[in-house]
Design an enzyme around this catalytic site. Structure first.
Site, short mmCIF file in Angstrom:
data_model
loop_
_atom_site.label_atom_id
_atom_site.label_comp_id
_atom_site.label_asym_id
_atom_site.label_seq_id
_atom_site.Cartn_x
_atom_site.Cartn_y
_atom_site.Cartn_z
N PRO A 79 0.82 -1.22 0.00
CA PRO A 79 0.00 0.00 0.00
C PRO A 79 0.85 1.26 0.00
O PRO A 79 1.80 1.39 0.77
CB PRO A 79 -0.81 -0.14 1.29
CG PRO A 79 -0.95 -1.61 1.47
CD PRO A 79 0.35 -2.20 1.00
N CYS A 80 0.48 2.19 -0.90
CA CYS A 80 1.32 3.37 -1.12
C CYS A 80 0.95 4.55 -0.23
O CYS A 80 1.68 5.55 -0.20
CB CYS A 80 1.24 3.80 -2.58
SG CYS A 80 -0.41 4.36 -3.09
N GLN A 81 -0.16 4.48 0.50
CA GLN A 81 -0.61 5.63 1.28
C GLN A 81 0.44 6.15 2.27
O GLN A 81 0.53 7.36 2.48
CB GLN A 81 -1.91 5.31 2.01
CG GLN A 81 -3.11 5.13 1.11
CD GLN A 81 -3.28 3.71 0.63
OE1 GLN A 81 -2.35 2.91 0.75
NE2 GLN A 81 -4.44 3.38 0.11
N SER A 84 2.57 8.25 -0.22
CA SER A 84 1.95 9.01 -1.30
C SER A 84 1.91 10.50 -0.99
O SER A 84 1.69 10.91 0.16
CB SER A 84 0.53 8.49 -1.54
OG SER A 84 -0.16 9.32 -2.45
#
Length: 401
Positions: A79-81, A84
Protein backbone atom coordinates in the site's frame (compact mmCIF):
# COMPACT_ATOMS: atom_id res chain seq x y z
CA UNK A 1 7.52 -20.48 -13.85
CA UNK A 2 5.67 -20.13 -10.55
CA UNK A 3 4.68 -16.86 -8.94
CA UNK A 4 2.74 -15.47 -5.99
CA UNK A 5 1.19 -12.01 -5.92
CA UNK A 6 0.90 -9.97 -2.72
CA UNK A 7 -1.38 -6.91 -2.39
CA UNK A 8 -2.95 -8.02 -5.67
CA UNK A 9 -5.64 -5.32 -5.82
CA UNK A 10 -7.56 -5.34 -9.09
CA UNK A 11 -4.79 -7.31 -10.80
CA UNK A 12 -2.49 -5.00 -12.84
CA UNK A 13 0.85 -6.46 -11.77
CA UNK A 14 -0.73 -9.90 -11.62
CA UNK A 15 -1.91 -9.79 -15.25
CA UNK A 16 1.37 -8.32 -16.46
CA UNK A 17 3.46 -11.05 -14.84
CA UNK A 18 1.02 -13.70 -16.12
CA UNK A 19 1.48 -12.35 -19.66
CA UNK A 20 5.23 -12.65 -19.06
CA UNK A 21 4.83 -16.38 -18.44
CA UNK A 22 4.45 -16.67 -14.65
CA UNK A 23 1.74 -19.04 -13.45
CA UNK A 24 0.38 -17.84 -10.11
CA UNK A 25 -0.15 -20.19 -7.21
CA UNK A 26 -1.97 -17.48 -5.26
CA UNK A 27 -3.05 -13.86 -5.18
CA UNK A 28 -3.41 -12.28 -1.74
CA UNK A 29 -5.53 -9.17 -1.18
CA UNK A 30 -7.39 -8.03 1.95
CA UNK A 31 -9.87 -5.65 0.28
CA UNK A 32 -13.16 -7.37 -0.53
CA UNK A 33 -14.13 -5.59 -3.77
CA UNK A 34 -10.74 -6.21 -5.34
CA UNK A 35 -11.05 -9.91 -4.48
CA UNK A 36 -14.52 -9.86 -6.04
CA UNK A 37 -12.96 -8.57 -9.27
CA UNK A 38 -10.43 -11.41 -9.27
CA UNK A 39 -13.17 -13.97 -8.48
CA UNK A 40 -15.46 -12.53 -11.15
CA UNK A 41 -12.84 -12.98 -13.85
CA UNK A 42 -11.86 -16.40 -12.59
CA UNK A 43 -15.53 -17.48 -12.68
CA UNK A 44 -15.59 -16.45 -16.35
CA UNK A 45 -12.47 -18.57 -16.93
CA UNK A 46 -10.33 -15.59 -17.85
CA UNK A 47 -7.05 -17.39 -18.69
CA UNK A 48 -4.61 -15.13 -16.82
CA UNK A 49 -6.27 -15.78 -13.44
CA UNK A 50 -7.19 -19.41 -14.05
CA UNK A 51 -6.45 -21.95 -11.31
CA UNK A 52 -4.84 -19.70 -8.69
CA UNK A 53 -5.86 -19.38 -5.04
CA UNK A 54 -7.53 -16.05 -4.30
CA UNK A 55 -6.97 -15.33 -0.63
CA UNK A 56 -9.02 -12.50 0.86
CA UNK A 57 -6.66 -12.03 3.75
CA UNK A 58 -4.16 -9.81 5.50
CA UNK A 59 -0.76 -10.77 4.08
CA UNK A 60 0.61 -10.93 7.63
CA UNK A 61 -1.67 -13.83 8.53
CA UNK A 62 -1.05 -16.08 5.51
CA UNK A 63 0.55 -19.47 6.13
CA UNK A 64 3.20 -19.80 3.43
CA UNK A 65 4.29 -23.40 4.06
CA UNK A 66 1.85 -24.91 1.52
CA UNK A 67 3.59 -23.07 -1.32
CA UNK A 68 7.03 -24.54 -0.71
CA UNK A 69 10.38 -22.80 -1.31
CA UNK A 70 10.88 -23.35 -5.06
CA UNK A 71 9.04 -20.19 -6.09
CA UNK A 72 10.36 -18.22 -9.06
CA UNK A 73 8.74 -14.82 -8.45
CA UNK A 74 7.18 -12.95 -5.55
CA UNK A 75 5.57 -9.69 -6.70
CA UNK A 76 3.51 -6.97 -5.11
CA UNK A 77 2.88 -3.30 -4.55
CA UNK A 78 2.63 -2.67 -0.79
CA UNK A 79 0.00 0.00 0.00
CA UNK A 80 1.32 3.37 -1.12
CA UNK A 81 -0.61 5.63 1.28
CA UNK A 82 2.27 5.80 3.81
CA UNK A 83 4.44 7.42 1.09
CA UNK A 84 1.95 9.01 -1.30
CA UNK A 85 1.94 12.77 -1.89
CA UNK A 86 -1.82 12.59 -1.41
CA UNK A 87 -1.62 10.80 1.94
CA UNK A 88 -0.37 11.66 5.40
CA UNK A 89 3.13 10.39 4.53
CA UNK A 90 3.82 8.77 7.89
CA UNK A 91 6.00 5.92 6.51
CA UNK A 92 6.91 3.49 9.31
CA UNK A 93 4.40 5.10 11.68
CA UNK A 94 1.53 4.28 9.33
CA UNK A 95 -0.19 0.96 10.16
CA UNK A 96 -0.73 0.44 6.42
CA UNK A 97 3.04 0.16 5.84
CA UNK A 98 3.34 -3.39 4.50
CA UNK A 99 7.03 -3.50 3.64
CA UNK A 100 7.73 -5.53 6.81
CA UNK A 101 5.11 -8.05 5.61
CA UNK A 102 6.75 -8.16 2.18
CA UNK A 103 10.17 -8.94 3.64
CA UNK A 104 8.70 -11.60 5.93
CA UNK A 105 7.16 -13.33 2.91
CA UNK A 106 10.54 -13.15 1.19
CA UNK A 107 12.23 -14.76 4.19
CA UNK A 108 9.82 -17.70 4.14
CA UNK A 109 9.15 -18.26 0.43
CA UNK A 110 12.71 -17.50 -0.72
CA UNK A 111 11.78 -16.84 -4.37
CA UNK A 112 14.44 -16.68 -7.04
CA UNK A 113 13.36 -13.11 -7.79
CA UNK A 114 10.95 -10.43 -6.64
CA UNK A 115 9.32 -7.29 -8.03
CA UNK A 116 8.13 -4.51 -5.71
CA UNK A 117 6.30 -1.41 -6.97
CA UNK A 118 5.51 1.80 -5.12
CA UNK A 119 4.89 5.52 -5.59
CA UNK A 120 7.48 8.14 -6.48
CA UNK A 121 6.86 9.72 -3.06
CA UNK A 122 8.95 6.94 -1.56
CA UNK A 123 12.02 8.85 -2.83
CA UNK A 124 11.23 12.08 -1.00
CA UNK A 125 14.09 13.38 1.13
CA UNK A 126 11.96 13.08 4.27
CA UNK A 127 11.81 9.31 3.68
CA UNK A 128 15.51 8.86 2.86
CA UNK A 129 16.37 6.87 5.99
CA UNK A 130 13.30 4.69 5.76
CA UNK A 131 13.89 4.07 2.04
CA UNK A 132 17.42 2.91 2.90
CA UNK A 133 15.90 0.67 5.53
CA UNK A 134 13.46 -0.83 3.01
CA UNK A 135 16.25 -1.61 0.57
CA UNK A 136 18.41 -3.27 3.22
CA UNK A 137 15.48 -5.31 4.51
CA UNK A 138 14.78 -6.53 0.97
CA UNK A 139 18.44 -7.44 0.54
CA UNK A 140 18.66 -9.31 3.83
CA UNK A 141 15.17 -10.58 4.72
CA UNK A 142 16.47 -13.00 7.38
CA UNK A 143 18.11 -10.21 9.40
CA UNK A 144 14.94 -9.34 11.26
CA UNK A 145 14.49 -6.75 13.97
CA UNK A 146 15.20 -7.85 17.53
CA UNK A 147 12.61 -7.57 20.25
CA UNK A 148 12.09 -3.92 21.27
CA UNK A 149 14.45 -2.74 18.49
CA UNK A 150 13.14 0.34 16.64
CA UNK A 151 13.37 0.51 12.87
CA UNK A 152 16.12 3.12 13.14
CA UNK A 153 18.14 0.90 15.48
CA UNK A 154 17.53 -1.99 13.11
CA UNK A 155 18.70 0.18 10.18
CA UNK A 156 21.97 0.92 12.00
CA UNK A 157 22.59 -2.77 12.65
CA UNK A 158 21.63 -3.76 9.10
CA UNK A 159 23.97 -1.13 7.68
CA UNK A 160 26.88 -2.43 9.74
CA UNK A 161 26.24 -6.07 8.90
CA UNK A 162 25.74 -5.23 5.22
CA UNK A 163 28.96 -3.19 4.91
CA UNK A 164 30.91 -5.77 6.95
CA UNK A 165 30.14 -8.29 4.22
CA UNK A 166 27.66 -10.42 6.12
CA UNK A 167 26.57 -13.30 3.92
CA UNK A 168 23.44 -14.85 5.34
CA UNK A 169 21.98 -17.99 3.87
CA UNK A 170 19.46 -15.81 2.01
CA UNK A 171 20.23 -12.48 0.37
CA UNK A 172 19.16 -10.57 -2.72
CA UNK A 173 20.92 -8.33 -5.23
CA UNK A 174 18.52 -5.46 -5.85
CA UNK A 175 18.06 -2.76 -8.50
CA UNK A 176 15.68 0.13 -7.70
CA UNK A 177 14.51 2.25 -10.65
CA UNK A 178 12.26 5.30 -11.03
CA UNK A 179 10.21 5.07 -14.23
CA UNK A 180 7.54 7.00 -16.11
CA UNK A 181 5.13 4.44 -17.56
CA UNK A 182 4.64 6.65 -20.64
CA UNK A 183 8.19 5.74 -21.70
CA UNK A 184 7.11 2.08 -21.91
CA UNK A 185 4.01 2.47 -24.08
CA UNK A 186 1.46 3.19 -21.37
CA UNK A 187 -0.97 5.98 -22.30
CA UNK A 188 -0.43 7.94 -19.10
CA UNK A 189 2.28 9.63 -17.10
CA UNK A 190 2.73 7.38 -14.09
CA UNK A 191 5.95 7.78 -12.11
CA UNK A 192 6.71 4.77 -9.96
CA UNK A 193 9.60 3.19 -8.08
CA UNK A 194 10.17 -0.42 -9.14
CA UNK A 195 12.56 -2.54 -7.08
CA UNK A 196 13.70 -5.81 -8.63
CA UNK A 197 15.73 -8.35 -6.69
CA UNK A 198 17.42 -11.63 -7.56
CA UNK A 199 18.55 -14.18 -5.01
CA UNK A 200 22.33 -13.91 -4.94
CA UNK A 201 22.90 -17.60 -5.71
CA UNK A 202 21.08 -17.11 -9.04
CA UNK A 203 23.80 -14.83 -10.50
CA UNK A 204 21.35 -13.17 -12.85
CA UNK A 205 22.63 -10.92 -15.63
CA UNK A 206 19.90 -8.24 -15.56
CA UNK A 207 19.29 -4.53 -15.94
CA UNK A 208 16.07 -2.55 -16.07
CA UNK A 209 14.51 -2.59 -19.57
CA UNK A 210 15.26 0.44 -21.72
CA UNK A 211 12.45 2.85 -22.67
CA UNK A 212 10.53 1.96 -25.82
CA UNK A 213 8.58 5.22 -26.36
CA UNK A 214 9.38 8.93 -26.21
CA UNK A 215 7.89 12.42 -26.29
CA UNK A 216 10.29 13.34 -29.08
CA UNK A 217 8.83 10.65 -31.33
CA UNK A 218 5.25 11.77 -30.59
CA UNK A 219 6.14 15.40 -31.25
CA UNK A 220 7.70 14.41 -34.59
CA UNK A 221 4.61 12.37 -35.57
CA UNK A 222 2.36 15.30 -34.76
CA UNK A 223 4.54 17.82 -36.59
CA UNK A 224 4.77 15.76 -39.80
CA UNK A 225 1.04 15.03 -39.67
CA UNK A 226 1.13 11.23 -39.49
CA UNK A 227 -0.46 11.20 -36.03
CA UNK A 228 -3.34 13.46 -37.11
CA UNK A 229 -3.92 11.48 -40.31
CA UNK A 230 -4.06 8.22 -38.37
CA UNK A 231 -6.84 9.56 -36.14
CA UNK A 232 -8.48 11.85 -38.75
CA UNK A 233 -8.29 14.89 -36.48
CA UNK A 234 -9.27 18.20 -38.13
CA UNK A 235 -6.87 21.12 -37.96
CA UNK A 236 -8.97 23.08 -35.45
CA UNK A 237 -8.89 20.24 -32.89
CA UNK A 238 -5.16 19.59 -32.96
CA UNK A 239 -3.16 20.00 -29.77
CA UNK A 240 0.59 19.60 -30.36
CA UNK A 241 2.58 18.27 -27.43
CA UNK A 242 5.22 20.68 -26.10
CA UNK A 243 7.52 18.02 -24.63
CA UNK A 244 10.35 16.93 -26.94
CA UNK A 245 12.49 14.82 -24.60
CA UNK A 246 13.77 11.34 -25.29
CA UNK A 247 15.05 9.47 -28.32
CA UNK A 248 13.09 10.36 -31.47
CA UNK A 249 13.95 6.96 -32.99
CA UNK A 250 11.74 5.21 -30.42
CA UNK A 251 7.99 4.73 -30.77
CA UNK A 252 5.78 7.75 -30.04
CA UNK A 253 4.31 8.12 -26.58
CA UNK A 254 0.81 6.63 -26.64
CA UNK A 255 -1.84 9.28 -26.11
CA UNK A 256 -5.24 9.25 -24.52
CA UNK A 257 -6.71 9.28 -28.04
CA UNK A 258 -4.62 6.19 -28.91
CA UNK A 259 -5.79 4.33 -25.81
CA UNK A 260 -9.48 5.04 -26.37
CA UNK A 261 -9.47 4.32 -30.10
CA UNK A 262 -12.44 2.14 -31.04
CA UNK A 263 -14.38 2.72 -27.82
CA UNK A 264 -17.72 4.49 -28.29
CA UNK A 265 -18.58 7.50 -26.17
CA UNK A 266 -20.09 6.18 -22.90
CA UNK A 267 -23.11 8.43 -23.53
CA UNK A 268 -23.96 6.52 -26.72
CA UNK A 269 -26.21 3.48 -27.11
CA UNK A 270 -23.28 1.41 -28.36
CA UNK A 271 -21.55 1.74 -24.99
CA UNK A 272 -23.88 -0.89 -23.47
CA UNK A 273 -22.07 -3.55 -25.51
CA UNK A 274 -18.86 -2.95 -23.55
CA UNK A 275 -18.01 -4.08 -20.02
CA UNK A 276 -17.89 -1.32 -17.36
CA UNK A 277 -18.50 1.45 -19.92
CA UNK A 278 -21.14 3.64 -18.29
CA UNK A 279 -21.31 7.44 -18.32
CA UNK A 280 -20.54 9.15 -15.02
CA UNK A 281 -21.97 12.70 -14.78
CA UNK A 282 -20.74 15.66 -12.77
CA UNK A 283 -17.32 16.50 -14.20
CA UNK A 284 -16.32 20.17 -13.85
CA UNK A 285 -13.31 22.37 -14.48
CA UNK A 286 -12.00 24.64 -11.76
CA UNK A 287 -8.53 26.01 -10.97
CA UNK A 288 -6.00 23.18 -10.95
CA UNK A 289 -8.69 20.62 -11.86
CA UNK A 290 -8.41 20.53 -15.63
CA UNK A 291 -8.41 16.92 -16.79
CA UNK A 292 -6.30 15.28 -19.50
CA UNK A 293 -6.09 16.39 -23.13
CA UNK A 294 -6.68 13.81 -25.84
CA UNK A 295 -3.39 14.11 -27.69
CA UNK A 296 -0.94 13.52 -24.85
CA UNK A 297 -0.56 10.67 -22.39
CA UNK A 298 -3.21 10.94 -19.69
CA UNK A 299 -2.42 12.25 -16.27
CA UNK A 300 -1.94 9.35 -13.84
CA UNK A 301 -5.23 7.65 -13.03
CA UNK A 302 -5.89 8.26 -9.33
CA UNK A 303 -7.64 6.10 -6.75
CA UNK A 304 -10.24 8.80 -6.19
CA UNK A 305 -13.36 10.12 -7.81
CA UNK A 306 -14.85 13.61 -7.88
CA UNK A 307 -12.26 15.30 -5.66
CA UNK A 308 -9.07 14.20 -7.39
CA UNK A 309 -6.78 17.27 -7.22
CA UNK A 310 -5.78 17.73 -10.87
CA UNK A 311 -8.83 16.25 -12.53
CA UNK A 312 -6.74 13.19 -13.39
CA UNK A 313 -9.82 11.06 -14.01
CA UNK A 314 -11.33 13.41 -16.63
CA UNK A 315 -11.04 13.90 -20.38
CA UNK A 316 -10.76 17.47 -21.65
CA UNK A 317 -11.91 17.84 -25.26
CA UNK A 318 -10.53 20.45 -27.68
CA UNK A 319 -13.72 22.53 -27.29
CA UNK A 320 -13.19 22.75 -23.53
CA UNK A 321 -15.83 20.18 -22.59
CA UNK A 322 -14.90 17.70 -19.84
CA UNK A 323 -16.29 14.42 -18.61
CA UNK A 324 -15.16 11.63 -16.31
CA UNK A 325 -13.52 8.50 -17.64
CA UNK A 326 -15.76 5.48 -17.67
CA UNK A 327 -14.35 2.47 -15.86
CA UNK A 328 -13.52 0.85 -19.20
CA UNK A 329 -11.69 3.94 -20.41
CA UNK A 330 -9.61 4.09 -17.24
CA UNK A 331 -8.91 0.38 -17.60
CA UNK A 332 -7.77 0.91 -21.20
CA UNK A 333 -5.40 3.66 -20.05
CA UNK A 334 -3.94 1.28 -17.45
CA UNK A 335 -3.60 -1.47 -20.06
CA UNK A 336 -6.28 -3.86 -18.80
CA UNK A 337 -7.76 -6.08 -21.54
CA UNK A 338 -11.32 -5.29 -22.62
CA UNK A 339 -12.47 -8.75 -21.51
CA UNK A 340 -11.30 -8.10 -17.96
CA UNK A 341 -14.25 -6.98 -15.83
CA UNK A 342 -14.25 -4.92 -12.63
CA UNK A 343 -16.62 -5.50 -9.73
CA UNK A 344 -18.33 -2.59 -7.98
CA UNK A 345 -19.75 0.86 -8.62
CA UNK A 346 -17.82 3.50 -10.59
CA UNK A 347 -16.01 4.99 -7.58
CA UNK A 348 -14.95 1.55 -6.37
CA UNK A 349 -13.72 0.41 -9.78
CA UNK A 350 -11.77 3.66 -10.21
CA UNK A 351 -10.11 2.99 -6.85
CA UNK A 352 -9.01 -0.46 -8.03
CA UNK A 353 -7.73 0.86 -11.35
CA UNK A 354 -6.05 3.89 -9.78
CA UNK A 355 -4.13 1.67 -7.36
CA UNK A 356 -3.00 -0.75 -10.08
CA UNK A 357 0.32 -1.17 -11.86
CA UNK A 358 -0.09 -0.58 -15.62
CA UNK A 359 -0.39 -4.02 -17.16
CA UNK A 360 2.01 -3.34 -20.05
CA UNK A 361 4.72 -1.94 -17.76
CA UNK A 362 4.33 -4.95 -15.47
CA UNK A 363 4.62 -7.30 -18.44
CA UNK A 364 7.79 -5.61 -19.72
CA UNK A 365 9.51 -5.76 -16.32
CA UNK A 366 8.34 -9.30 -15.51
CA UNK A 367 9.35 -10.55 -18.98
CA UNK A 368 12.87 -9.22 -18.47
CA UNK A 369 13.00 -11.00 -15.09
CA UNK A 370 11.74 -14.24 -16.63
CA UNK A 371 14.40 -14.10 -19.36
CA UNK A 372 17.14 -13.44 -16.78
CA UNK A 373 15.98 -16.42 -14.70
CA UNK A 374 15.88 -18.71 -17.74
CA UNK A 375 19.34 -17.61 -18.84
CA UNK A 376 20.68 -18.12 -15.31
CA UNK A 377 19.26 -21.66 -15.33
CA UNK A 378 20.92 -22.41 -18.68
CA UNK A 379 24.26 -21.04 -17.45
CA UNK A 380 24.03 -23.07 -14.27
CA UNK A 381 23.24 -26.24 -16.24
CA UNK A 382 26.17 -25.64 -18.59
CA UNK A 383 28.55 -24.93 -15.70
CA UNK A 384 27.47 -28.14 -13.97
CA UNK A 385 27.95 -30.11 -17.20
CA UNK A 386 31.44 -28.70 -17.68
CA UNK A 387 32.27 -29.47 -14.05
CA UNK A 388 30.98 -33.03 -14.44
CA UNK A 389 33.01 -33.50 -17.64
CA UNK A 390 36.12 -32.10 -15.99
CA UNK A 391 35.68 -34.43 -13.02
CA UNK A 392 35.08 -37.41 -15.32
CA UNK A 393 38.20 -36.64 -17.38
CA UNK A 394 40.19 -36.30 -14.19
CA UNK A 395 39.05 -39.72 -13.04
CA UNK A 396 39.94 -41.23 -16.43
CA UNK A 397 43.42 -39.69 -16.36
CA UNK A 398 43.92 -41.01 -12.83
CA UNK A 399 42.80 -44.50 -13.88
CA UNK A 400 45.20 -44.52 -16.85
CA UNK A 401 48.10 -43.56 -14.66
Amino acid sequence: MRGIELFAGGGGLLLGSALAGFSHDAAIEWEHNSCETLRLNQSKDYPLVRGMDILESDVRTVGWSKYGTDLDLLAGGPPCQPFSLGGLARAALDPRDMFPAMTHALSVLRPRAFIVENVKGLLRSSFADYYSYILLRLQHPLLTAREDETWKEHLTRLSKEHTNGVHDELSYAIVPTLVDAANYGVAQHRHRVIIVGFRTDIQADWSFPKPTHSAAALHAAQMDGTYWEQHRVPQKDRHIITAKNGDASLKPWRTLRDALHGLPDPRSKESSQWLNHNFQPGAKIYPGHTGSVLDEPSKAIKAGVHGVPGGENMIRYPNGEVRYYSTREAARIQGFPDRYEFSGAWGETMRQIGNAVPVQLAQIVASSVAIALEEATVRNTMDNSIEDMTSANGRMDYAKS
